[in-house]
Scaffold this motif. Structure first.
Motif, PDB file in Angstrom:
ATOM      1  N   ASP A  37     -40.754  24.106 -45.114  1.00 34.04           N
ATOM      2  CA  ASP A  37     -41.647  24.295 -46.258  1.00 34.04           C
ATOM      3  C   ASP A  37     -40.857  24.226 -47.571  1.00 34.04           C
ATOM      4  O   ASP A  37     -41.284  23.588 -48.539  1.00 34.04           O
ATOM      5  CB  ASP A  37     -42.347  25.652 -46.126  1.00 34.04           C
ATOM      6  CG  ASP A  37     -43.390  25.893 -47.208  1.00 34.04           C
ATOM      7  OD1 ASP A  37     -44.407  25.178 -47.225  1.00 34.04           O
ATOM      8  OD2 ASP A  37     -43.173  26.797 -48.032  1.00 34.04           O
ATOM      9  N   TYR A  38     -39.700  24.847 -47.582  1.00 29.55           N
ATOM     10  CA  TYR A  38     -38.859  24.865 -48.790  1.00 29.55           C
ATOM     11  C   TYR A  38     -38.331  23.470 -49.112  1.00 29.55           C
ATOM     12  O   TYR A  38     -38.322  23.050 -50.271  1.00 29.55           O
ATOM     13  CB  TYR A  38     -37.703  25.841 -48.587  1.00 29.55           C
ATOM     14  CG  TYR A  38     -36.799  26.004 -49.787  1.00 29.55           C
ATOM     15  CD1 TYR A  38     -37.241  26.673 -50.927  1.00 29.55           C
ATOM     16  CD2 TYR A  38     -35.497  25.505 -49.776  1.00 29.55           C
ATOM     17  CE1 TYR A  38     -36.407  26.836 -52.030  1.00 29.55           C
ATOM     18  CE2 TYR A  38     -34.657  25.665 -50.865  1.00 29.55           C
ATOM     19  CZ  TYR A  38     -35.117  26.327 -51.990  1.00 29.55           C
ATOM     20  OH  TYR A  38     -34.297  26.487 -53.077  1.00 29.55           O
ATOM     21  N   PHE A  39     -37.897  22.734 -48.084  1.00 30.80           N
ATOM     22  CA  PHE A  39     -37.376  21.390 -48.316  1.00 30.80           C
ATOM     23  C   PHE A  39     -38.459  20.482 -48.891  1.00 30.80           C
ATOM     24  O   PHE A  39     -38.171  19.621 -49.734  1.00 30.80           O
ATOM     25  CB  PHE A  39     -36.830  20.793 -47.021  1.00 30.80           C
ATOM     26  CG  PHE A  39     -35.608  21.491 -46.489  1.00 30.80           C
ATOM     27  CD1 PHE A  39     -34.770  22.217 -47.325  1.00 30.80           C
ATOM     28  CD2 PHE A  39     -35.281  21.424 -45.133  1.00 30.80           C
ATOM     29  CE1 PHE A  39     -33.637  22.860 -46.838  1.00 30.80           C
ATOM     30  CE2 PHE A  39     -34.155  22.055 -44.637  1.00 30.80           C
ATOM     31  CZ  PHE A  39     -33.330  22.776 -45.478  1.00 30.80           C
ATOM     32  N   THR A  40     -39.695  20.669 -48.452  1.00 30.93           N
ATOM     33  CA  THR A  40     -40.800  19.888 -49.010  1.00 30.93           C
ATOM     34  C   THR A  40     -41.023  20.235 -50.469  1.00 30.93           C
ATOM     35  O   THR A  40     -41.178  19.353 -51.321  1.00 30.93           O
ATOM     36  CB  THR A  40     -42.088  20.126 -48.204  1.00 30.93           C
ATOM     37  OG1 THR A  40     -41.928  19.598 -46.883  1.00 30.93           O
ATOM     38  CG2 THR A  40     -43.283  19.452 -48.859  1.00 30.93           C
ATOM     39  N   LYS A  41     -41.029  21.537 -50.766  1.00 36.17           N
ATOM     40  CA  LYS A  41     -41.234  21.970 -52.150  1.00 36.17           C
ATOM     41  C   LYS A  41     -40.125  21.463 -53.070  1.00 36.17           C
ATOM     42  O   LYS A  41     -40.352  21.178 -54.253  1.00 36.17           O
ATOM     43  CB  LYS A  41     -41.336  23.499 -52.219  1.00 36.17           C
ATOM     44  CG  LYS A  41     -42.645  24.064 -51.673  1.00 36.17           C
ATOM     45  CD  LYS A  41     -42.675  25.571 -51.802  1.00 36.17           C
ATOM     46  CE  LYS A  41     -44.071  26.149 -51.536  1.00 36.17           C
ATOM     47  NZ  LYS A  41     -44.588  25.830 -50.205  1.00 36.17           N
TER      48      LYS A  41
END
Length: 405
Positions: A130-134
């Motif tokens: 999720d963080y890498f996408t953000k």
């Protein structure tokens, strides 16, 4: 919740292999897939490289991330376990995930995580993706936590899979033969996705070839390639094999269309610590006496460590040593040096082996040393007894190194 409140909830409420061992290991990907769907399949929004193996997968992952950063890519890096701070597990271009992002992810998804009884590792993998996408990363290097086939990271379809090597570790979970362990690691091989195998053994090569054939995955063995003598800031003789694996993987990435120059490869390998923040790999902590720590903890890893210790110059060797209670010490006792003075200790985790039990197993095999109630006490005692011309080594468990750092 504060950042510390959030960590306490993650660590204490839910199963965590790092503390509990095999009781925290789940034998399917149902939870990981459900969380992935809940989050909107974040891992599909960036390219990934998947790295598994018994030893060297952490160093290999960091080297690959460092090279990709030098090549100008925005790189996510997911690894485990952490040594000092949970946020080491999730990095973008070397910078750890912000505390507010950890808190925000748990706050937003806590009801779902609690209802599904997700494990610490499952939720952390979801947090990373999720963080890498953000952060809109170009590519992420994803290290397998344990095994491969049933590991929570194995929901991804990478552009490249890497398996560093196969050795005896976590046999209670992965199997008691090299073939069984290789089968679990080979579970990350995906249809038509190239796979690099670092070190080969006659017992495991056929397992990888069969899996690659079944999935039509192009397979390369790093030992079949010859490269110039590339250097790295990661010291330790065992890194030479990791470097060959990384160079083979990088060659494949270039063949896949990534733009990476030879100069960027060289700079990436020479700046792994600066670029990624890696700790605990033949890390020198002091001089006079020289103090070295390393996270190697199984036979294959410790064989390299002992070999390198024998190449060091010192008058006497002092070893601060701790272990976890599900480790079969018989697999390492015959390779550790009996000429050293040992400082036995229990790492401060639920799985830590009692220092008295640890010492008794060593002493009955002819080793010499004393036991101490904490890693800190053992370390301080070693420093107080060592002369300037001696060497102190700290190891046996990731958790012992973590406490010293």
């Amino acid at each position: 919740m504060t950042y510390q409140d959030t960590l306490n909830w993650m660590f204490q409420q839910l199963p965590m292999y790092q503390n509990k061992g095999r009781l925290a290991y789940k034998k399917d990907l149902t939870n990981a897939l459900q969380l992935d769907e809940h989050l909107g399949h974040p891992h599909r929004k960036f390219n990934t490289i998947h790295v598994a193996g018994t030893n060297g997968k952490g160093s290999t992952s960091h080297m690959l991330a460092s090279i990709l950063q030098q090549a100008g890519y925005k790189v996510g890096l997911y690894t485990s376990p952490h040594l000092k701070d949970f946020r080491e597990r999730i990095r973008v271009n070397g910078a750890p995930i912000e505390k507010r992002a950890v808190v925000g992810f748990i706050d937003k998804n806590k009801a779902f995580l609690r209802e599904r009884e997700l494990s610490f590792f499952e939720m952390t993998v979801g947090m990373a993706f999720d963080y890498f996408t953000k952060k809109a990363v170009d590519i992420a290097v994803i290290e397998v936590g344990l095994g491969g086939r049933l590991d929570s990271t194995n929901i991804i379809t990478p552009i490249l899979s890497v398996i560093t090597n196969i050795g005896y570790d976590h046999v209670a979970i992965l199997g008691d033969t090299l073939e069984k362990i290789a089968f679990e690691k080979a579970g990350i091989i995906k249809p038509n996705v190239p796979v690099i195998i670092g070190e080969i053994r006659k017992e495991t090569k056929a397992v990888f070839l069969e899996k690659a054939m079944d999935t039509k995955a192009p397979i390369s063995f790093a030992e079949d390639y010859t490269f110039s003598d590339y250097k790295s800031d990661l010291k330790g003789s065992y890194q030479k094999k990791n470097i060959i694996t990384v160079l083979t993987a990088t060659k494949t990435l270039i063949d896949l269309g990534l733009k990476i120059s030879d100069d960027q490869i060289k700079k990436g390998l020479l700046n792994v610590v600066v670029n990624t923040g890696l700790l605990g790999r033949w890390q020198v902590l002091g001089h006079n006496p020289k103090i070295i720590c390393d996270t190697a903890h199984n036979r294959e890893g410790l064989e390299y460590i002992v070999s390198q210790l024998m190449d060091e110059k010192y008058d006497h060797l002092h070893i601060v040593y701790g272990s976890v209670n599900d480790k079969n010490l018989d697999t390492v006792l015959d390779i550790l040096p009996k000429s050293a003075t040992y400082y036995f200790c229990k790492p401060n985790v639920q799985r830590g082996m009692d220092e008295v039990e640890l010492a008794s197993k060593f002493l009955e095999k002819g080793f010499s040393g004393n036991f101490y109630s904490s890693v800190e006490q053992a370390y301080n005692e070693a420093k107080s007894r060592a002369k300037e011309t001696d060497l102190i080594f700290i190891g046996g468990s990731t958790f012992v190194v973590a406490e010293v750092l």
